[in-house]
Design a protein around this motif. Structure first.
Motif, PDB file in Angstrom:
ATOM      1  N   VAL A   1     -10.463  13.089 -32.519  1.00  0.00           N
ATOM      2  CA  VAL A   1     -11.244  13.078 -32.597  1.00  0.00           C
ATOM      3  C   VAL A   1     -12.664  12.802 -31.437  1.00  0.00           C
ATOM      4  O   VAL A   1     -13.596  13.663 -31.244  1.00  0.00           O
ATOM      5  CB  VAL A   1     -11.660  12.274 -34.441  1.00  0.00           C
ATOM      6  CG1 VAL A   1     -13.750  12.860 -34.675  1.00  0.00           C
ATOM      7  CG2 VAL A   1     -11.175  13.373 -35.352  1.00  0.00           C
ATOM      8  N   VAL A   2     -12.902  11.290 -31.124  1.00  0.00           N
ATOM      9  CA  VAL A   2     -13.298  11.159 -30.148  1.00  0.00           C
ATOM     10  C   VAL A   2     -13.028  10.933 -28.926  1.00  0.00           C
ATOM     11  O   VAL A   2     -14.084  11.703 -27.981  1.00  0.00           O
ATOM     12  CB  VAL A   2     -13.277   9.518 -30.190  1.00  0.00           C
ATOM     13  CG1 VAL A   2     -15.061   9.031 -29.396  1.00  0.00           C
ATOM     14  CG2 VAL A   2     -14.213   9.356 -31.765  1.00  0.00           C
ATOM     15  N   GLY A   3     -12.158  11.831 -28.415  1.00  0.00           N
ATOM     16  CA  GLY A   3     -11.152  12.291 -27.529  1.00  0.00           C
ATOM     17  C   GLY A   3     -11.229  11.345 -26.391  1.00  0.00           C
ATOM     18  O   GLY A   3     -10.813  11.361 -24.987  1.00  0.00           O
ATOM     19  N   LEU A   4     -10.701   9.915 -26.756  1.00  0.00           N
ATOM     20  CA  LEU A   4     -10.660   8.601 -25.884  1.00  0.00           C
ATOM     21  C   LEU A   4      -9.567   9.080 -25.449  1.00  0.00           C
ATOM     22  O   LEU A   4      -8.238   9.479 -26.284  1.00  0.00           O
ATOM     23  CB  LEU A   4     -10.969   7.586 -25.654  1.00  0.00           C
ATOM     24  CG  LEU A   4     -11.936   7.080 -26.853  1.00  0.00           C
ATOM     25  CD1 LEU A   4     -12.090   5.730 -27.602  1.00  0.00           C
ATOM     26  CD2 LEU A   4     -13.480   7.291 -25.961  1.00  0.00           C
ATOM     27  N   PRO A   5      -9.319   8.882 -23.871  1.00  0.00           N
ATOM     28  CA  PRO A   5      -7.769   8.620 -23.567  1.00  0.00           C
ATOM     29  C   PRO A   5      -6.834   8.156 -24.608  1.00  0.00           C
ATOM     30  O   PRO A   5      -7.603   6.350 -24.759  1.00  0.00           O
ATOM     31  CB  PRO A   5      -7.606   9.106 -21.501  1.00  0.00           C
ATOM     32  CG  PRO A   5      -9.156   8.949 -21.694  1.00  0.00           C
ATOM     33  CD  PRO A   5      -9.734   8.463 -22.905  1.00  0.00           C
ATOM     34  N   PRO A   6      -5.812   8.066 -24.534  1.00  0.00           N
ATOM     35  CA  PRO A   6      -4.659   7.450 -25.665  1.00  0.00           C
ATOM     36  C   PRO A   6      -5.017   5.398 -24.587  1.00  0.00           C
ATOM     37  O   PRO A   6      -4.696   5.194 -25.330  1.00  0.00           O
ATOM     38  CB  PRO A   6      -3.652   8.022 -25.339  1.00  0.00           C
ATOM     39  CG  PRO A   6      -4.086   9.706 -25.133  1.00  0.00           C
ATOM     40  CD  PRO A   6      -4.577   8.927 -24.492  1.00  0.00           C
ATOM     41  N   PHE A   7      -4.442   5.939 -23.238  1.00  0.00           N
ATOM     42  CA  PHE A   7      -4.194   4.408 -22.794  1.00  0.00           C
ATOM     43  C   PHE A   7      -5.462   3.539 -22.995  1.00  0.00           C
ATOM     44  O   PHE A   7      -5.577   2.579 -23.549  1.00  0.00           O
ATOM     45  CB  PHE A   7      -4.731   4.539 -21.180  1.00  0.00           C
ATOM     46  CG  PHE A   7      -4.642   3.372 -20.238  1.00  0.00           C
ATOM     47  CD1 PHE A   7      -2.795   2.321 -20.512  1.00  0.00           C
ATOM     48  CD2 PHE A   7      -5.454   2.609 -20.129  1.00  0.00           C
ATOM     49  CE1 PHE A   7      -3.034   2.016 -19.226  1.00  0.00           C
ATOM     50  CE2 PHE A   7      -5.221   1.356 -19.630  1.00  0.00           C
ATOM     51  CZ  PHE A   7      -4.245   1.011 -19.065  1.00  0.00           C
TER      52      PHE A   7
END
Length: 333
Positions: free
Chosen positions: A129-135
């Motif tokens: 949802v927020v779009g942060l990279p998984p790392f």
């Protein structure tokens, strides 16, 4: 336009070559496991004993259970660096519920798993949802989880759980350690999820081409979030098993554990670039890492060298994956 939705385990010819590459990696890992096991049995007499094999199975259960959840995440092209901290937080909370609030062991275990699910939900929402990279998302959870553990315990081990809680990590059923039975149950469930459910099929599709999956009507945000929730729940279960083995919540548990778990998944043939991975391969990888660490102890090899070896194995596994991808795509430059 090709949407590459044939990348899953039941896909067509487009998914055949990656599956063959993954199978080769699994066979290589299984061969290495057999060779190392035999060598240790010969070189370290204390390795091939009933007590040590019992301990090896119990020790492997923590990594193996987490590896199943991380496999699902890596198949989608993501990563979960928070599993060690989440396991520690789950174990501490579960023991606190039993020791300070009088919860029944089953409810305490459930509480620990729910903590893991909550952490996984946060990870999933941050990614989908927020779009942060998984790392970045899971690296942040690694720090948050570790901080919450220290806040909850004051950096002091938590004791006082009922003696019956020990059964989860130390019990035996028909001469088989309960942790080994947990590995089997989680492995079967994980395999069925990957091969027989929509979540599993969509995980492969999202890992192969997320945008194509979205254009094909796959509810990417929903299923991507679900993948991280599963990983968190299994980290929570692993944390409870670890806490049960010593009947206490240890605030320093799980530090660096994500390295072993990710190594197990990658060694077992999963691709860090997404679209490939199996539960069987990850279990082979988990046992290989566990045998290396356990055998190194019997051979009196310094722990620091063990970490170097695991890191080198990760390098080699990722290099092999990149090499195979380039070869299959015809890029030999």
């Amino acid at each position: 336009m090709s949407n590459r939705t044939d990348a899953g385990p039941r896909g067509g010819l487009g998914g055949l070559a990656p599956r063959i590459t993954g199978a080769v990696s699994q066979v290589a890992a299984a061969g290495a496991l057999i060779v190392i096991f035999v060598a240790l049995s010969i070189g370290a007499p204390s390795f091939l004993t009933a007590d040590n094999l019992f301990n090896l199975g119990s020790q492997t259960s923590v990594n193996a259970v987490m590896a199943v959840g991380v496999t699902l995440v890596i198949i989608t092209g993501g990563i979960d660096l928070s599993v060690g901290s989440v396991a520690a937080l789950s174990g501490v909370v579960g023991v606190l519920l039993m020791a300070d609030f009088g919860f029944d062991p089953l409810l305490g275990i459930l509480g620990g798993i729910l903590v893991g699910m909550a952490a996984g939900l946060v990870n999933g929402l941050l990614v989908s949802v927020v779009g942060l990279p998984p790392f970045i998302a899971t690296l942040g959870m690694l720090s948050v989880g570790r901080g919450l553990v220290l806040i909850a315990t004051g950096a002091v081990a938590v004791f006082g759980a009922p003696e019956s809680f020990r059964l989860l990590g130390q019990g035996v059923v028909a001469a088989v350690p309960i942790p080994v039975l947990i590995i089997a149950a989680v492995a079967v469930a994980g395999h069925l999820v990957l091969t027989r459910t929509r979540l599993g099929r969509y995980a492969y599709v999202m890992g192969s081409n997320r945008e194509a999956a979205r254009l094909s009507g796959v509810p990417v945000k929903k299923h991507l979030t679900s993948v991280y929730v599963v990983s968190g729940a299994l980290a929570g279960l692993a944390g409870m098993v670890a806490a049960s083995r010593i009947n206490s919540g240890q605030p320093n548990f799980g530090e660096g554990l994500e390295l072993d778990v990710i190594a197990a998944v990658v060694i077992g043939g999963a691709s860090l670039f997404g679209g490939r991975g199996t539960v069987l391969g990850s279990l082979i990888g988990a046992f290989l890492v566990a045998v290396i660490r356990n055998g190194a102890i019997h051979l009196e090899i310094n722990t620091f060298y063990q970490n170097v070896l695991i890191g080198v194995i990760i390098w080699l596994a990722v290099w092999w994956d990149r090499y195979q991808r380039r070869r299959l795509s015809g890029d030999t430059g």
